[in-house]
Design a protein around this motif. Structure first.
Motif, PDB file in Angstrom:
ATOM      1  N   MET A 117       0.815  -1.221   0.000  1.00 21.73           N
ATOM      2  CA  MET A 117       0.000   0.000   0.000  1.00 21.73           C
ATOM      3  C   MET A 117       0.844   1.264   0.000  1.00 21.73           C
ATOM      4  O   MET A 117       0.314   2.362   0.103  1.00 21.73           O
ATOM      5  CB  MET A 117      -0.976   0.035   1.188  1.00 21.73           C
ATOM      6  N   GLU A 160       2.486   4.605   0.301  1.00 15.60           N
ATOM      7  CA  GLU A 160       2.345   5.790   1.152  1.00 15.60           C
ATOM      8  C   GLU A 160       1.282   5.610   2.226  1.00 15.60           C
ATOM      9  O   GLU A 160       1.471   6.012   3.375  1.00 15.60           O
ATOM     10  CB  GLU A 160       2.008   7.003   0.279  1.00 15.60           C
ATOM     11  N   ALA A 161       0.157   4.995   1.883  1.00 13.78           N
ATOM     12  CA  ALA A 161      -0.923   4.800   2.849  1.00 13.78           C
ATOM     13  C   ALA A 161      -0.446   3.947   4.023  1.00 13.78           C
ATOM     14  O   ALA A 161      -0.738   4.246   5.183  1.00 13.78           O
ATOM     15  CB  ALA A 161      -2.129   4.165   2.186  1.00 13.78           C
ATOM     16  N   SER A 162       0.314   2.905   3.729  1.00 14.14           N
ATOM     17  CA  SER A 162       0.831   2.035   4.781  1.00 14.14           C
ATOM     18  C   SER A 162       1.801   2.787   5.683  1.00 14.14           C
ATOM     19  O   SER A 162       1.749   2.661   6.905  1.00 14.14           O
ATOM     20  CB  SER A 162       1.514   0.820   4.157  1.00 14.14           C
ATOM     21  N   ASN A 178       1.851   5.966   6.288  1.00 14.94           N
ATOM     22  CA  ASN A 178       1.077   6.910   7.104  1.00 14.94           C
ATOM     23  C   ASN A 178       0.381   6.204   8.262  1.00 14.94           C
ATOM     24  O   ASN A 178       0.298   6.743   9.364  1.00 14.94           O
ATOM     25  CB  ASN A 178       0.061   7.665   6.250  1.00 14.94           C
TER      26      ASN A 178
END
Length: 79
Positions: free
Chosen positions: A57, A59-61, A63
């Motif tokens: 994932m 960037e989402a991961s 963050n």
């Protein structure tokens, strides 16, 4: 009615009992890749880029992990 059950076992025994997969080889490979990169003199920016490519994932991961560490550490997220 409230019932408490206390189980005395190792993390490995708990993992097996619950039928969870053994990610030890994956963890060892991940750590060895990080150590190898550090031995080659990788800059912090390069390490962040490398870890982003390994994380599902992207960037989402990152963050999600950052927010979790901020909450545990009592800090506030800057994003």
């Amino acid at each position: 009615m409230k019932i408490n059950v206390e189980v005395d076992c190792t993390p490995e025994e708990a993992r097996r009992f619950m039928g969870l997969p053994d990610f030890t080889p994956v963890h060892e490979k991940y750590v060895s890749n990080i150590l190898e990169s550090m031995d080659k003199g990788v800059s912090p920016e390069m390490m962040e880029t490398l870890m982003r490519s390994w994380m599902p994932m992207g960037e989402a991961s990152m963050n999600i992990w950052r927010k979790m560490f901020d909450q545990v550490g009592g800090g506030s997220s800057s994003s």
